[in-house]
Design a protein around this motif. Structure first.
Motif, PDB file in Angstrom:
ATOM      1  N   MET A 112     -14.821 -16.906  15.548  1.00 32.48           N
ATOM      2  CA  MET A 112     -13.604 -16.971  14.767  1.00 32.48           C
ATOM      3  C   MET A 112     -13.352 -18.417  14.340  1.00 32.48           C
ATOM      4  SD  MET A 112     -10.518 -14.855  14.853  1.00 32.48           S
ATOM      5  CE  MET A 112      -9.287 -14.940  13.661  1.00 32.48           C
ATOM      6  N   ALA A 113     -12.966 -18.581  13.123  1.00 31.55           N
ATOM      7  CA  ALA A 113     -12.719 -19.919  12.581  1.00 31.55           C
ATOM      8  C   ALA A 113     -11.440 -20.503  13.171  1.00 31.55           C
ATOM      9  CB  ALA A 113     -12.601 -19.849  11.066  1.00 31.55           C
TER      10      ALA A 113
ATOM     11  N   ARG B 268     -11.535 -25.811  -1.984  1.00 33.55           N
ATOM     12  CA  ARG B 268     -10.454 -26.007  -2.960  1.00 33.55           C
ATOM     13  C   ARG B 268      -9.917 -24.676  -3.464  1.00 33.55           C
ATOM     14  NH1 ARG B 268     -11.571 -29.475  -7.744  1.00 33.55           N
ATOM     15  NH2 ARG B 268     -13.526 -28.351  -7.917  1.00 33.55           N
ATOM     16  N   CYS B 269     -10.644 -23.577  -3.184  1.00 31.28           N
ATOM     17  CA  CYS B 269     -10.239 -22.273  -3.722  1.00 31.28           C
ATOM     18  C   CYS B 269      -9.358 -21.478  -2.755  1.00 31.28           C
ATOM     19  CB  CYS B 269     -11.472 -21.440  -4.077  1.00 31.28           C
ATOM     20  SG  CYS B 269     -12.433 -20.885  -2.636  1.00 31.28           S
ATOM     21  N   ARG B 270      -9.283 -21.899  -1.505  1.00 34.61           N
ATOM     22  CA  ARG B 270      -8.502 -21.240  -0.444  1.00 34.61           C
ATOM     23  C   ARG B 270      -9.065 -19.879  -0.039  1.00 34.61           C
ATOM     24  NH1 ARG B 270      -4.511 -24.154   2.068  1.00 34.61           N
ATOM     25  NH2 ARG B 270      -3.369 -22.246   2.365  1.00 34.61           N
ATOM     26  N   LEU B 271     -10.324 -19.583  -0.386  1.00 36.58           N
ATOM     27  CA  LEU B 271     -10.939 -18.313  -0.009  1.00 36.58           C
ATOM     28  C   LEU B 271     -11.775 -18.417   1.266  1.00 36.58           C
ATOM     29  CD1 LEU B 271     -12.149 -17.147  -3.543  1.00 36.58           C
ATOM     30  CD2 LEU B 271     -10.127 -16.378  -2.284  1.00 36.58           C
ATOM     31  N   SER B 272     -12.056 -19.618   1.708  1.00 35.57           N
ATOM     32  CA  SER B 272     -12.934 -19.850   2.854  1.00 35.57           C
ATOM     33  C   SER B 272     -12.337 -19.298   4.145  1.00 35.57           C
ATOM     34  CB  SER B 272     -13.182 -21.351   3.016  1.00 35.57           C
ATOM     35  OG  SER B 272     -13.940 -21.589   4.182  1.00 35.57           O
ATOM     36  N   GLN B 273     -13.185 -18.665   4.938  1.00 38.02           N
ATOM     37  CA  GLN B 273     -12.795 -18.212   6.278  1.00 38.02           C
ATOM     38  C   GLN B 273     -12.808 -19.380   7.270  1.00 38.02           C
ATOM     39  OE1 GLN B 273     -11.784 -14.955   7.024  1.00 38.02           O
ATOM     40  NE2 GLN B 273     -11.760 -14.967   4.785  1.00 38.02           N
ATOM     41  N   LYS B 274     -13.379 -20.514   6.868  1.00 38.34           N
ATOM     42  CA  LYS B 274     -13.437 -21.720   7.710  1.00 38.34           C
ATOM     43  C   LYS B 274     -12.483 -22.795   7.189  1.00 38.34           C
ATOM     44  CE  LYS B 274     -17.593 -23.109   7.602  1.00 38.34           C
ATOM     45  NZ  LYS B 274     -18.953 -23.616   7.714  1.00 38.34           N
ATOM     46  N   TRP B 275     -11.525 -22.443   6.373  1.00 36.21           N
ATOM     47  CA  TRP B 275     -10.633 -23.385   5.729  1.00 36.21           C
ATOM     48  C   TRP B 275     -10.063 -24.362   6.745  1.00 36.21           C
ATOM     49  CZ3 TRP B 275      -5.651 -25.156   5.365  1.00 36.21           C
ATOM     50  CH2 TRP B 275      -5.340 -25.815   4.185  1.00 36.21           C
ATOM     51  N   PRO B 276     -10.025 -25.648   6.502  1.00 36.66           N
ATOM     52  CA  PRO B 276     -10.133 -26.332   5.224  1.00 36.66           C
ATOM     53  C   PRO B 276     -11.567 -26.632   4.800  1.00 36.66           C
ATOM     54  CG  PRO B 276      -9.593 -27.943   6.880  1.00 36.66           C
ATOM     55  CD  PRO B 276      -9.620 -26.597   7.566  1.00 36.66           C
ATOM     56  N   PHE B 277     -12.546 -26.181   5.588  1.00 37.12           N
ATOM     57  CA  PHE B 277     -13.936 -26.438   5.246  1.00 37.12           C
ATOM     58  C   PHE B 277     -14.481 -25.310   4.371  1.00 37.12           C
ATOM     59  CE2 PHE B 277     -12.965 -28.225   9.424  1.00 37.12           C
ATOM     60  CZ  PHE B 277     -13.071 -29.562   9.105  1.00 37.12           C
ATOM     61  N   CYS B 278     -15.372 -25.643   3.459  1.00 38.87           N
ATOM     62  CA  CYS B 278     -15.955 -24.670   2.537  1.00 38.87           C
ATOM     63  C   CYS B 278     -17.012 -23.826   3.245  1.00 38.87           C
ATOM     64  CB  CYS B 278     -16.585 -25.402   1.350  1.00 38.87           C
ATOM     65  SG  CYS B 278     -17.348 -24.292   0.159  1.00 38.87           S
ATOM     66  N   ASP B 279     -16.997 -22.511   2.989  1.00 40.06           N
ATOM     67  CA  ASP B 279     -18.045 -21.633   3.505  1.00 40.06           C
ATOM     68  C   ASP B 279     -18.807 -20.920   2.382  1.00 40.06           C
ATOM     69  OD1 ASP B 279     -16.330 -19.650   2.604  1.00 40.06           O
ATOM     70  OD2 ASP B 279     -16.024 -18.729   4.564  1.00 40.06           O
ATOM     71  N   GLY B 280     -18.566 -21.343   1.126  1.00 34.08           N
ATOM     72  CA  GLY B 280     -19.267 -20.764   0.002  1.00 34.08           C
ATOM     73  C   GLY B 280     -18.609 -19.540  -0.594  1.00 34.08           C
ATOM     74  N   SER B 281     -17.431 -19.157  -0.114  1.00 39.44           N
ATOM     75  CA  SER B 281     -16.740 -17.957  -0.613  1.00 39.44           C
ATOM     76  C   SER B 281     -16.427 -18.025  -2.101  1.00 39.44           C
ATOM     77  CB  SER B 281     -15.440 -17.732   0.168  1.00 39.44           C
ATOM     78  OG  SER B 281     -15.707 -17.431   1.515  1.00 39.44           O
ATOM     79  N   HIS B 282     -16.305 -19.225  -2.650  1.00 39.95           N
ATOM     80  CA  HIS B 282     -15.998 -19.387  -4.078  1.00 39.95           C
ATOM     81  C   HIS B 282     -17.095 -18.805  -4.976  1.00 39.95           C
ATOM     82  CE1 HIS B 282     -18.337 -22.923  -2.878  1.00 39.95           C
ATOM     83  NE2 HIS B 282     -18.858 -22.853  -4.092  1.00 39.95           N
TER      84      HIS B 282
END
Length: 80
Positions: free
Chosen positions: A1-2, A62-76
């Motif tokens: 879990m993130a 920056r898209c707020r879709l990441s499950q690891k937010w604030p880090f990018c997981d490629g969800s964009h």
């Protein structure tokens, strides 16, 4: 879990107030329809001043879709 971070806002401090030894170049890149990528010698601190992570390269969502937010997981990539 993130990990859940309650809030992530960049804090800007005037350069003359920073106490550090300049070791190497740091590069910040805004990728089109993607994350903010930071490469170089840097630290990411939380609102209490504690180091979240220390790596040579990090990508911030920056898209707020990441499950690891604030880090990018490629969800964009699913949107664009």
């Amino acid at each position: 879990m993130a990990k859940k971070y309650p809030c992530f806002y960049p804090i800007f401090v005037p350069m003359e107030e920073l106490q550090y030894d300049k070791k190497e170049h740091t590069e910040v890149t805004l990728r089109p329809h993607g994350p903010l990528v930071i490469k170089g010698d840097f630290e990411v601190l939380d609102e209490d001043g504690k180091t979240l992570e220390k790596k040579e390269q990090m990508s911030f969502c920056r898209c707020r879709l990441s499950q690891k937010w604030p880090f990018c997981d490629g969800s964009h990539k699913a949107v664009h």
